[in-house]
Design a protein around this motif. Structure first.
Motif, PDB file in Angstrom:
ATOM      1  N   VAL A   1       0.841  -1.196   0.000  1.00  0.00           N
ATOM      2  CA  VAL A   1       0.000   0.000   0.000  1.00  0.00           C
ATOM      3  C   VAL A   1       0.875   1.245   0.000  1.00  0.00           C
ATOM      4  CG1 VAL A   1      -1.718   1.323   1.300  1.00  0.00           C
ATOM      5  CG2 VAL A   1      -1.912  -1.167   1.176  1.00  0.00           C
ATOM      6  N   ALA A   2       1.871   1.255   0.872  1.00  0.00           N
ATOM      7  CA  ALA A   2       2.801   2.389   0.951  1.00  0.00           C
ATOM      8  C   ALA A   2       3.566   2.557  -0.349  1.00  0.00           C
ATOM      9  CB  ALA A   2       3.769   2.200   2.117  1.00  0.00           C
ATOM     10  N   ASP A   3       3.961   1.448  -0.959  1.00  0.00           N
ATOM     11  CA  ASP A   3       4.681   1.484  -2.232  1.00  0.00           C
ATOM     12  C   ASP A   3       3.815   2.119  -3.321  1.00  0.00           C
ATOM     13  OD1 ASP A   3       6.815   0.577  -4.172  1.00  0.00           O
ATOM     14  OD2 ASP A   3       5.113  -0.576  -4.929  1.00  0.00           O
ATOM     15  N   GLY A   4       2.552   1.717  -3.358  1.00  0.00           N
ATOM     16  CA  GLY A   4       1.649   2.240  -4.386  1.00  0.00           C
ATOM     17  C   GLY A   4       1.434   3.736  -4.276  1.00  0.00           C
ATOM     18  N   ILE A   5       1.174   4.214  -3.064  1.00  0.00           N
ATOM     19  CA  ILE A   5       0.907   5.646  -2.892  1.00  0.00           C
ATOM     20  C   ILE A   5       2.187   6.453  -3.080  1.00  0.00           C
ATOM     21  CG2 ILE A   5       1.192   5.576  -0.386  1.00  0.00           C
ATOM     22  CD1 ILE A   5      -1.189   7.830  -2.473  1.00  0.00           C
ATOM     23  N   SER A   6       3.334   5.881  -2.719  1.00  0.00           N
ATOM     24  CA  SER A   6       4.608   6.574  -2.914  1.00  0.00           C
ATOM     25  C   SER A   6       4.882   6.785  -4.402  1.00  0.00           C
ATOM     26  CB  SER A   6       5.757   5.784  -2.285  1.00  0.00           C
ATOM     27  OG  SER A   6       5.614   5.715  -0.881  1.00  0.00           O
ATOM     28  N   LYS A   7       4.665   5.731  -5.184  1.00  0.00           N
ATOM     29  CA  LYS A   7       4.888   5.832  -6.628  1.00  0.00           C
ATOM     30  C   LYS A   7       3.907   6.817  -7.261  1.00  0.00           C
ATOM     31  CE  LYS A   7       6.902   1.234  -7.177  1.00  0.00           C
ATOM     32  NZ  LYS A   7       6.674  -0.185  -7.588  1.00  0.00           N
ATOM     33  N   LYS A   8       2.673   6.835  -6.758  1.00  0.00           N
ATOM     34  CA  LYS A   8       1.678   7.759  -7.295  1.00  0.00           C
ATOM     35  C   LYS A   8       2.080   9.209  -7.017  1.00  0.00           C
ATOM     36  CE  LYS A   8      -2.721   6.865  -6.726  1.00  0.00           C
ATOM     37  NZ  LYS A   8      -4.062   6.699  -6.102  1.00  0.00           N
ATOM     38  N   LEU A   9       2.546   9.469  -5.794  1.00  0.00           N
ATOM     39  CA  LEU A   9       2.956  10.825  -5.437  1.00  0.00           C
ATOM     40  C   LEU A   9       4.155  11.282  -6.278  1.00  0.00           C
ATOM     41  CD1 LEU A   9       2.623  10.692  -1.539  1.00  0.00           C
ATOM     42  CD2 LEU A   9       1.226  12.039  -3.129  1.00  0.00           C
ATOM     43  N   ILE A  10       5.104  10.398  -6.487  1.00  0.00           N
ATOM     44  CA  ILE A  10       6.275  10.744  -7.300  1.00  0.00           C
ATOM     45  C   ILE A  10       5.852  11.040  -8.728  1.00  0.00           C
ATOM     46  CG2 ILE A  10       8.428   9.850  -8.271  1.00  0.00           C
ATOM     47  CD1 ILE A  10       8.706   8.202  -5.631  1.00  0.00           C
ATOM     48  N   PHE A  11       4.965  10.188  -9.281  1.00  0.00           N
ATOM     49  CA  PHE A  11       4.506  10.364 -10.660  1.00  0.00           C
ATOM     50  C   PHE A  11       3.721  11.657 -10.842  1.00  0.00           C
ATOM     51  CE2 PHE A  11       1.156   9.640 -13.899  1.00  0.00           C
ATOM     52  CZ  PHE A  11       1.961   9.472 -15.012  1.00  0.00           C
ATOM     53  N   ARG A  12       2.910  12.015  -9.846  1.00  0.00           N
ATOM     54  CA  ARG A  12       2.040  13.186  -9.978  1.00  0.00           C
ATOM     55  C   ARG A  12       2.704  14.488  -9.534  1.00  0.00           C
ATOM     56  NH1 ARG A  12      -4.050  11.193  -8.206  1.00  0.00           N
ATOM     57  NH2 ARG A  12      -4.129   9.315  -9.508  1.00  0.00           N
ATOM     58  N   HIS A  13       3.964  14.402  -9.124  1.00  0.00           N
ATOM     59  CA  HIS A  13       4.715  15.611  -8.752  1.00  0.00           C
ATOM     60  C   HIS A  13       6.007  15.714  -9.569  1.00  0.00           C
ATOM     61  CE1 HIS A  13       2.074  15.260  -5.220  1.00  0.00           C
ATOM     62  NE2 HIS A  13       2.280  16.556  -5.031  1.00  0.00           N
ATOM     63  N   PRO A  14       5.888  15.761 -10.893  1.00  0.00           N
ATOM     64  CA  PRO A  14       7.097  15.867 -11.724  1.00  0.00           C
ATOM     65  C   PRO A  14       7.825  17.188 -11.524  1.00  0.00           C
ATOM     66  CG  PRO A  14       5.135  16.211 -13.058  1.00  0.00           C
ATOM     67  CD  PRO A  14       4.667  15.738 -11.721  1.00  0.00           C
ATOM     68  N   HIS A  15       7.124  18.191 -10.981  1.00  0.00           N
ATOM     69  CA  HIS A  15       7.759  19.484 -10.710  1.00  0.00           C
ATOM     70  C   HIS A  15       8.635  19.417  -9.463  1.00  0.00           C
ATOM     71  CE1 HIS A  15       3.917  19.208  -8.635  1.00  0.00           C
ATOM     72  NE2 HIS A  15       4.356  20.072  -7.739  1.00  0.00           N
ATOM     73  N   VAL A  16       8.513  18.330  -8.697  1.00  0.00           N
ATOM     74  CA  VAL A  16       9.350  18.124  -7.508  1.00  0.00           C
ATOM     75  C   VAL A  16      10.374  17.014  -7.758  1.00  0.00           C
ATOM     76  CG1 VAL A  16       9.404  17.470  -5.069  1.00  0.00           C
ATOM     77  CG2 VAL A  16       7.516  18.884  -5.955  1.00  0.00           C
ATOM     78  N   PHE A  17       9.896  15.892  -8.316  1.00  0.00           N
ATOM     79  CA  PHE A  17      10.767  14.732  -8.516  1.00  0.00           C
ATOM     80  C   PHE A  17      11.276  14.609  -9.956  1.00  0.00           C
ATOM     81  CE2 PHE A  17       7.862  13.672  -5.006  1.00  0.00           C
ATOM     82  CZ  PHE A  17       8.784  13.403  -4.001  1.00  0.00           C
ATOM     83  N   GLY A  18      10.898  15.553 -10.806  1.00  0.00           N
ATOM     84  CA  GLY A  18      11.344  15.525 -12.199  1.00  0.00           C
ATOM     85  C   GLY A  18      11.846  16.878 -12.640  1.00  0.00           C
ATOM     86  N   ASP A  19      11.754  17.147 -13.943  1.00  0.00           N
ATOM     87  CA  ASP A  19      12.290  18.396 -14.478  1.00  0.00           C
ATOM     88  C   ASP A  19      11.202  19.328 -15.010  1.00  0.00           C
ATOM     89  OD1 ASP A  19      11.508  16.930 -16.644  1.00  0.00           O
ATOM     90  OD2 ASP A  19      13.496  16.785 -17.559  1.00  0.00           O
ATOM     91  N   VAL A  20       9.947  19.097 -14.581  1.00  0.00           N
ATOM     92  CA  VAL A  20       8.841  19.956 -15.004  1.00  0.00           C
ATOM     93  C   VAL A  20       8.822  21.229 -14.155  1.00  0.00           C
ATOM     94  CG1 VAL A  20       6.314  20.156 -15.145  1.00  0.00           C
ATOM     95  CG2 VAL A  20       7.460  18.023 -15.808  1.00  0.00           C
ATOM     96  N   SER A  21       8.569  22.366 -14.799  1.00  0.00           N
ATOM     97  CA  SER A  21       8.491  23.641 -14.087  1.00  0.00           C
ATOM     98  C   SER A  21       7.042  24.103 -14.018  1.00  0.00           C
ATOM     99  CB  SER A  21       9.331  24.711 -14.802  1.00  0.00           C
ATOM    100  OG  SER A  21      10.694  24.346 -14.803  1.00  0.00           O
ATOM    101  N   VAL A  22       6.656  24.641 -12.877  1.00  0.00           N
ATOM    102  CA  VAL A  22       5.302  25.170 -12.712  1.00  0.00           C
ATOM    103  C   VAL A  22       5.395  26.574 -12.127  1.00  0.00           C
ATOM    104  CG1 VAL A  22       4.174  22.929 -12.440  1.00  0.00           C
ATOM    105  CG2 VAL A  22       5.112  24.098 -10.438  1.00  0.00           C
ATOM    106  N   ALA A  23       4.393  27.404 -12.488  1.00  0.00           N
ATOM    107  CA  ALA A  23       4.407  28.785 -12.011  1.00  0.00           C
ATOM    108  C   ALA A  23       3.749  28.926 -10.644  1.00  0.00           C
ATOM    109  CB  ALA A  23       3.689  29.685 -13.031  1.00  0.00           C
ATOM    110  N   ASP A  24       2.681  28.133 -10.408  1.00  0.00           N
ATOM    111  CA  ASP A  24       1.951  28.246  -9.155  1.00  0.00           C
ATOM    112  C   ASP A  24       1.135  26.982  -8.901  1.00  0.00           C
ATOM    113  OD1 ASP A  24      -0.207  28.417 -10.948  1.00  0.00           O
ATOM    114  OD2 ASP A  24      -0.155  30.611 -10.932  1.00  0.00           O
TER     115      ASP A  24
END
Length: 262
Positions: free
Chosen positions: A91-114
Motif C-alpha cells: 500500500v505504501a509502495d503504491g501511494i509513494s509511486k503515485k505521489l512521485i509520478f504526480r509531482h514531476p515538478h518536484v521529482f522531475g524536471d517539469v516547471s510550474v508557475a503556481d
C-alpha cells in the motif's frame, strides 16, 4: 502466551503486529471474523470523525481519530496480507509511486508557475495514469460511495473542465428556479417526483459551487441551526406548560418566528 512485549510507546510496525495478533488463531474472535465489507461503515465513520476533530481544532482529539482511521487502513491491509494478495508495505509502495509520478515538478524536471498549474498537471497525469480517454471517463470515475452532495459537486467540477458550465452564478440560479418549477409540476401530477427532486438538489449544489460554498458544510450548518431553533421552540412551549406534539402548526410557527429573533 502470545509473542508480544509491552512498551512505553509503539510505532507503525507495532500496530501491524497487534492487528495481526488480534486476527490470528487464539486472538480476538470478533477481529478474526471481520471482512472488508463488514468494516465499510466503520471506515467511513472514522473518516468523518477525523473531519470533526479538525473542525474542533483539538490536536489531542485529532491524534486519537487519526489513530482510529489508521487502524482501519492497517486492518484492511492485514486482511489482504492473510489472503496473500498484498500487505501494508505494498500500500505504501503504491501511494509513494503515485505521489512521485504526480509531482514531476518536484521529482522531475517539469516547471510550474503556481499551485493552479500544479492542479492542471495533476489532472492530466491522473487521466493518463487511469487511462481516462474522455471527459465522461473522468465523471464516471467519481466514487458513487461519496456523500451525494460531494459527488454531485465533484462531477460538476470535472464537467467544467470540458467547458460544460454556466459563465456565472446567474445561470445556475435561473436553473434552480426552473427545477423548482418542474418539481412543483411533478408533485401536482403525482409522477417523477424523485427524479425532479434530484434535479433540484443537483442544481442547489451547482449554485453552492459558484458561491465557493461547500454544500455538505452548508447543509450541516443549516441542520445545526434548525436543532438550535427547535430547542428554543420546545423550551418556550414547556414554559407555557404545553407539549409541542399537542400544539397546532400555527402555534408552533409563531414560536418558531420568535425563536428566529433570539
Amino acid at each position: 502466551m502470545i509473542d508480544f512485549v509491552r512498551k512505553e510507546s509503539y510505532g507503525l510496525n507495532d500496530l501491524k503486529k497487534i492487528v495481526s495478533i488480534l486476527r490470528a488463531p487464539g486472538g480476538c474472535p470478533w477481529d478474526a471474523e471481520q471482512t472488508h465489507e463488514s468494516l465499510c461503515r466503520g471506515t467511513l465513520e472514522e473518516c468523518y470523525e477525523v473531519i470533526e476533530a479538525i473542525h474542533e481544532e483539538n490536536p489531542d482529539h485529532l491524534k486519537e481519530e487519526l489513530g482510529d482511521l489508521l487502524l482501519q487502513v492497517v486492518f484492511h491491509a492485514d486482511i489482504e496480507q492473510e489472503a496473500g494478495r498484498f500487505d501494508l508495505d505494498d500500500v505504501a509502495d503504491g501511494i509513494s509511486k503515485k505521489l512521485i509520478f504526480r509531482h514531476p515538478h518536484v521529482f522531475g524536471d517539469v516547471s510550474v508557475a503556481d499551485s493552479a498549474e500544479v492542479l492542471v498537471n495533476w489532472d492530466a497525469l491522473k487521466r493518463q495514469e487511469k487511462a481516462q480517454e474522455t471527459y465522461t471517463d473522468t465523471l464516471t470515475s467519481v466514487a458513487r460511495s461519496l456523500p451525494a452532495l460531494w459527488r454531485a459537486e465533484k462531477v460538476q467540477k470535472k464537467a467544467k473542465k470540458a467547458g460544460f458550465d454556466w459563465p456565472d452564478a446567474s445561470g445556475a440560479v435561473d436553473k434552480l428556479s426552473e427545477e423548482l418549477g418542474e418539481l412543483k409540476e411533478a408533485m401536482a401530477q403525482g409522477s417523477n417526483i424523485e427524479e425532479e427532486l434530484g434535479d433540484l438538489l443537483f442544481s442547489v449544489v451547482n449554485v453552492s459551487r459558484f458561491l465557493n460554498t461547500d454544500p455538505e458544510e452548508a447543509l450541516s450548518a443549516a441542520t445545526d441551526k434548525f436543532i438550535s431553533r427547535f430547542a428554543k421552540v420546545e423550551q418556550m412551549a414547556l414554559s407555557q406548560g404545553k407539549d409541542m406534539a399537542q400544539m397546532s402548526l400555527q402555534e408552533l410557527d409563531k414560536l418558531w418566528e420568535s425563536a428566529k429573533q433570539t
